[in-house]
Scaffold this motif. Structure first.
Motif, short mmCIF file in Angstrom:
data_model
loop_
_atom_site.label_atom_id
_atom_site.label_comp_id
_atom_site.label_asym_id
_atom_site.label_seq_id
_atom_site.Cartn_x
_atom_site.Cartn_y
_atom_site.Cartn_z
N ASN A 74 2.17 6.24 -8.49
CA ASN A 74 1.99 7.60 -8.99
C ASN A 74 1.21 7.62 -10.30
OD1 ASN A 74 3.32 8.73 -6.84
ND2 ASN A 74 5.28 8.90 -7.89
N LYS A 75 1.51 6.66 -11.18
CA LYS A 75 0.77 6.56 -12.44
C LYS A 75 -0.70 6.28 -12.18
CE LYS A 75 4.48 4.99 -15.55
NZ LYS A 75 4.94 3.85 -16.40
N ALA A 76 -0.97 5.37 -11.24
CA ALA A 76 -2.36 5.00 -10.93
C ALA A 76 -3.12 6.16 -10.32
CB ALA A 76 -2.37 3.80 -9.99
N ALA A 77 -2.51 6.85 -9.35
CA ALA A 77 -3.17 7.98 -8.71
C ALA A 77 -3.43 9.10 -9.71
CB ALA A 77 -2.32 8.48 -7.54
N ARG A 102 -0.63 15.67 8.31
CA ARG A 102 -0.34 17.09 8.55
C ARG A 102 -0.14 17.79 7.21
NH1 ARG A 102 4.47 20.02 8.72
NH2 ARG A 102 4.25 22.03 9.82
N GLU A 103 0.66 17.17 6.34
CA GLU A 103 0.91 17.77 5.03
C GLU A 103 -0.37 17.87 4.21
OE1 GLU A 103 3.87 17.09 1.16
OE2 GLU A 103 4.14 15.88 2.98
N ALA A 104 -1.23 16.85 4.33
CA ALA A 104 -2.49 16.85 3.57
C ALA A 104 -3.44 17.95 4.06
CB ALA A 104 -3.16 15.49 3.68
N VAL A 105 -3.57 18.09 5.36
CA VAL A 105 -4.46 19.11 5.91
C VAL A 105 -3.98 20.50 5.55
CG1 VAL A 105 -5.35 20.13 8.04
CG2 VAL A 105 -5.29 17.65 7.80
N LEU A 106 -2.69 20.76 5.68
CA LEU A 106 -2.15 22.07 5.34
C LEU A 106 -2.28 22.35 3.84
CD1 LEU A 106 1.02 22.21 7.61
CD2 LEU A 106 -1.23 23.21 8.01
N ARG A 107 -2.16 21.31 3.03
CA ARG A 107 -2.34 21.46 1.59
C ARG A 107 -3.79 21.84 1.28
NH1 ARG A 107 -0.20 20.19 -3.34
NH2 ARG A 107 -1.60 19.42 -4.95
N ARG A 108 -4.71 21.27 2.03
CA ARG A 108 -6.12 21.60 1.85
C ARG A 108 -6.38 23.07 2.14
NH1 ARG A 108 -10.58 22.79 0.63
NH2 ARG A 108 -12.54 21.73 1.14
N PHE A 109 -5.79 23.60 3.20
CA PHE A 109 -5.97 25.01 3.51
C PHE A 109 -5.38 25.90 2.42
CE2 PHE A 109 -6.69 23.73 8.01
CZ PHE A 109 -7.86 24.45 8.22
N LYS A 110 -4.25 25.50 1.84
CA LYS A 110 -3.63 26.29 0.79
C LYS A 110 -4.52 26.38 -0.45
CE LYS A 110 1.22 25.48 2.04
NZ LYS A 110 2.51 24.86 1.64
N LYS A 111 -5.38 25.38 -0.64
CA LYS A 111 -6.24 25.37 -1.83
C LYS A 111 -7.49 26.22 -1.66
CE LYS A 111 -5.05 21.16 -4.28
NZ LYS A 111 -5.62 20.05 -5.05
N ARG A 121 0.86 -1.19 0.00
CA ARG A 121 0.00 0.00 0.00
C ARG A 121 0.89 1.23 0.00
NH1 ARG A 121 -5.35 0.60 3.57
NH2 ARG A 121 -6.01 -0.66 1.78
N ILE A 122 0.72 2.07 -1.00
CA ILE A 122 1.52 3.28 -1.12
C ILE A 122 0.59 4.48 -0.97
CG2 ILE A 122 2.97 4.68 -2.64
CD1 ILE A 122 2.80 0.90 -3.00
N VAL A 123 0.92 5.34 -0.01
CA VAL A 123 0.17 6.57 0.19
C VAL A 123 0.76 7.63 -0.71
CG1 VAL A 123 -0.59 8.30 1.85
CG2 VAL A 123 -0.24 5.93 2.59
N THR A 124 -0.07 8.23 -1.56
CA THR A 124 0.42 9.29 -2.44
C THR A 124 -0.29 10.60 -2.13
OG1 THR A 124 -1.17 8.96 -4.24
CG2 THR A 124 0.79 7.58 -4.26
N LEU A 125 0.46 11.68 -2.21
CA LEU A 125 -0.07 13.02 -1.99
C LEU A 125 0.56 13.94 -3.02
CD1 LEU A 125 -1.63 15.14 -0.32
CD2 LEU A 125 0.37 15.31 1.16
N ALA A 126 -0.29 14.59 -3.79
CA ALA A 126 0.19 15.50 -4.85
C ALA A 126 1.16 14.79 -5.79
CB ALA A 126 0.84 16.73 -4.23
N SER A 127 0.80 13.57 -6.18
CA SER A 127 1.57 12.77 -7.14
C SER A 127 2.96 12.38 -6.62
CB SER A 127 1.71 13.52 -8.48
OG SER A 127 0.45 13.76 -9.04
#
Length: 265
Positions: free
Chosen positions: A203-206, A255-264, A157-163
């Motif tokens: 990354n290709k799949a996501a 943490r990175e995902a939540v902060l990325r959400r606020f940036k959007k 299982r690979i967790v991907t965030l922003a590719s």
């Protein structure tokens, strides 16, 4: 205010030092995440980075496969079987399932097409079992999917965030044919030399499904690495339970995902 659910609590505490707070709307389920003048609704563990079309596609096992096939990404085939009670049903799902059962050497997996966290997933080796399992699923009011059974000791299982790959998890099945940790599989480390190949495929799949934040499940088959499914929600509670090091890694990703959400916003 935070939750008393351990996994959700871990996520909320991951951004505590960043000034993010949470207002409770429905206890342990629905929150308003707040940072300064910005805010967003957090539904369970979903922070809202994925668009709705991408999320719905990922929820469908057959839809995920068809998308990956379109982009020539190796994946385990999943065929859609519409609930025979549906007003949209025109073809005989039982007949199609029988044909595929024979085509796939009389060893298949039948499951809810929209997934159910490892529940309602059946390994089938006879026509009688096939019919019985499909009837059980259709009685639940859901559609089904059918796939060839792949003998695989390891699932990744690979967790991907922003590719980008953020976390690599390995699962080794033991007493069960399933790779779910809750079903007895054990979490293992992934060899460093295997990480680049897994990262490329994930990354290709996501990217194919246009998912910004997700987990990609990959099987190590006799034919090489194949994507099994993609999860639009990043659920890693069993993986990090009672393991401080893993909890820290999961918290860092969220943490990175939540902060990325606020940036959007």
């Amino acid at each position: 205010m935070t939750t008393n659910r351990p996994y959700l609590n871990l996520i909320q505490h991951s951004v505590k030092n960043d000034g993010v707070s949470f207002e409770e709307i429905v206890p342990n389920y629905l929150y308003r995440a707040i940072l300064g003048e910005k805010s967003f609704l957090m539904h369970d563990v979903e922070v809202g980075l994925n668009n709705s079309a991408a999320a719905k596609t990922a929820m469908s096992k057959s839809g995920t496969y068809e998308t990956l096939k379109y982009y020539d990404i190796p994946a385990i085939e999943h065929a859609f079987l519409m609930n025979t009670s549906s007003r949209f049903s025109k073809n005989d799902s039982f007949e199609l399932a029988k044909q595929l059962f024979s085509q796939w050497n009389k060893k298949v997996v039948v499951k809810q097409d929209n997934g159910s966290q490892g529940n309602n997933v059946y390994k089938v080796t006879s026509i009688e079992e096939l019919i019985k399992c499909l009837k059980l699923l259709f009685q639940l009011g859901v559609n089904a999917s059918i796939s060839p059974y792949e003998e695989a000791t390891y699932e990744y299982r690979i967790v991907t965030l922003a590719s980008k790959p953020k976390l690599f998890l390995g699962k080794q099945r033991t007493t069960s044919w399933k790779h779910n940790l809750i079903s007895g599989a054990i979490a293992i480390d992934i060899p460093d030399e295997q990480a680049p190949q897994l990262a490329t495929l994930a990354n290709k799949a996501a990217s194919a499904l246009e998912l910004d934040f997700c987990t990609v499940d990959i099987l190590q088959t006799s034919r090489g690495l194949h994507v099994l499914e993609i999860n639009e929600q990043v659920m890693l509670d069993e993986y990090c339970k009672n393991n401080p090091d893993r909890q820290r890694k999961v918290a860092d990703v969220y943490r990175e995902a939540v902060l990325r959400r606020f940036k959007k916003i």
